[in-house]
Design a protein around this motif. Structure first.
Motif, mmCIF file in Angstrom:
data_model
loop_
_atom_site.group_PDB
_atom_site.id
_atom_site.type_symbol
_atom_site.label_atom_id
_atom_site.label_comp_id
_atom_site.label_asym_id
_atom_site.label_seq_id
_atom_site.Cartn_x
_atom_site.Cartn_y
_atom_site.Cartn_z
ATOM 1 N N LYS A 107 -2.090 20.233 12.990
ATOM 2 C CA LYS A 107 -2.748 21.498 13.295
ATOM 3 C C LYS A 107 -2.843 21.709 14.811
ATOM 4 C CE LYS A 107 -6.387 24.575 12.099
ATOM 5 N NZ LYS A 107 -7.065 25.143 10.945
ATOM 6 N N GLY A 108 -2.204 22.734 15.292
ATOM 7 C CA GLY A 108 -2.311 23.103 16.702
ATOM 8 C C GLY A 108 -1.422 22.321 17.653
ATOM 9 N N THR A 109 -0.644 21.381 17.124
ATOM 10 C CA THR A 109 0.271 20.670 18.022
ATOM 11 C C THR A 109 1.706 20.839 17.550
ATOM 12 O OG1 THR A 109 0.902 18.548 18.965
ATOM 13 C CG2 THR A 109 0.005 18.484 16.765
ATOM 14 N N ARG A 110 2.598 21.037 18.494
ATOM 15 C CA ARG A 110 4.007 21.199 18.133
ATOM 16 C C ARG A 110 4.751 19.893 18.122
ATOM 17 N NH1 ARG A 110 4.198 23.892 23.419
ATOM 18 N NH2 ARG A 110 2.633 22.265 23.439
ATOM 19 N N PHE B 15 2.452 28.384 5.872
ATOM 20 C CA PHE B 15 2.822 27.110 6.521
ATOM 21 C C PHE B 15 2.461 27.129 8.009
ATOM 22 C CE2 PHE B 15 6.005 24.659 8.956
ATOM 23 C CZ PHE B 15 5.813 23.392 8.420
ATOM 24 N N LYS B 16 2.801 28.206 8.668
ATOM 25 C CA LYS B 16 2.511 28.293 10.104
ATOM 26 C C LYS B 16 1.029 28.508 10.366
ATOM 27 C CE LYS B 16 5.631 31.441 10.850
ATOM 28 N NZ LYS B 16 6.423 32.474 11.554
ATOM 29 N N ASP B 20 -1.657 26.349 12.559
ATOM 30 C CA ASP B 20 -1.970 27.065 13.801
ATOM 31 C C ASP B 20 -0.753 27.096 14.730
ATOM 32 O OD1 ASP B 20 -3.620 28.551 15.380
ATOM 33 O OD2 ASP B 20 -4.673 26.860 16.279
ATOM 34 N N TRP B 21 0.399 27.304 14.139
ATOM 35 C CA TRP B 21 1.651 27.280 14.907
ATOM 36 C C TRP B 21 2.142 28.682 15.273
ATOM 37 C CZ3 TRP B 21 5.373 23.147 12.254
ATOM 38 C CH2 TRP B 21 4.883 21.867 12.543
ATOM 39 N N GLU B 22 1.452 29.704 14.789
ATOM 40 C CA GLU B 22 1.956 31.060 15.080
ATOM 41 C C GLU B 22 1.989 31.326 16.583
ATOM 42 O OE1 GLU B 22 -1.142 31.626 12.754
ATOM 43 O OE2 GLU B 22 -0.272 32.935 11.199
#
Lengths: 121, 121, 121, 121
Positions: A107-110, B15-16, B20-22
């Motif tokens: 969550k929140g990290t790429r 999924f995104k 929190d990947w948006e």
């Protein structure tokens, strides 16, 4: 979404059949074309800074549409040549991704799985 | 084709959103990812000669499916971020291609419009 | 080879300095440009069959030269921005490759290390 | 720069000769490899924001060196197969670029020749 994926596929098949182009569509050469079109899509954003993106997107929307469509049409051609259902394989891949990137960890990290120490993930 | 494109899109959005990947999905970075995945698709066919293609396709089908799906999922993400309907823009591009490559002139030849003298086209 | 790599690098630096373009040359954006130019190089051979290669190479030699040079000039720019000596890192990589692909095992086969069972290698 | 380009070229030739790999090095397949390696170079910077670049460059310097070298070694292979002098064609291309992008018009702007109205260039 009024138009249907199957209709697009049928029309794409007809396009190639009418021009006798199916014979060129072996998987390696179609994959080359996917890369070339993807790179033309990226070229639209070459040298563009984050702050310039909204303006660039607006000014170049026609090119963006064309290049996305080119990549997609070649992908569809490739699936057709290999007898693959693009929706089915995409659902399956998305399911793999859901498992590979568990929410609690990503969550929140790429950061990619296995690429980094995840202490900070 | 039982699964539907809209369902895939919804699941991709979830999924995104869940991760929190948006926020990372600006058009430039997604276009970069399209190229990277397209290149991984091409890598499957690196150094492969035409005569070897059928065997390679069979042996590496799982990788092929995954890489095609990766390209498609990023294309869908890009369309979603730009509020584009991938089917609509693809119909429009195919229509342009139908005009750009008239059957009578391009039947059986891959030569590109404007690239070559067309006497032999 | 009369011209020297250092002279080319100096002239490339001057080219960018004169246009005040150094500020754009961060590693990510230069890497994007390397990919775009590499893809334009590949485009020259799009849809070309092995038997057609000699003719195509002859007919399109000017484009081939330009695109190879474009890729190289961006690579040099990237090395310059990162303070890397392109010859030094290439000798080092070639040495790695010599160890990774031992002659006795890879003679005459393109199969990649670790990718395949090597019984037939 | 102690090592010389000609020495690198000789060692690359020997590397391929020892493995009997020259036969695979037709221009199309080498161009494919240039793209694949260029894309692996770009992958190092995938999803990286401008502010993160200095840290990423430092952390991933070994990968960066390897991928730049891979692109360069394939470029050299391609030149060798086509009997081209990479320095000569790069000087010639740089000279073209100097004319195509005159200083007075392009100073400080990345906008491409012919792509935009140049009133603001």
């Amino acid at each position: 979404m009024m138009e249907k994926l199957n209709d697009l596929l049928e029309r794409l098949r007809k396009f190639k059949r009418d021009r006798d182009w199916e014979k060129y569509h072996n998987p390696k050469d179609v994959a080359i074309s996917v890369v070339i079109e993807a790179s033309e899509l990226l070229e639209i954003f070459q040298w563009i800074e984050p702050s310039e993106l909204p303006t660039v997107v607006e000014e170049r929307m026609d090119r963006i549409k064309d290049e996305i469509a080119d990549v997609f049409l070649y992908l569809l051609s490739l699936c057709d040549a290999l007898n693959l259902d693009i929706l089915k394989i995409s659902f399956e891949k998305l399911e793999k991704n859901e498992k590979k990137y568990p929410v609690e960890r990503f969550k929140g990290t790429r950061r990619k799985y296995n690429e980094f120490p995840l202490e900070d993930g």
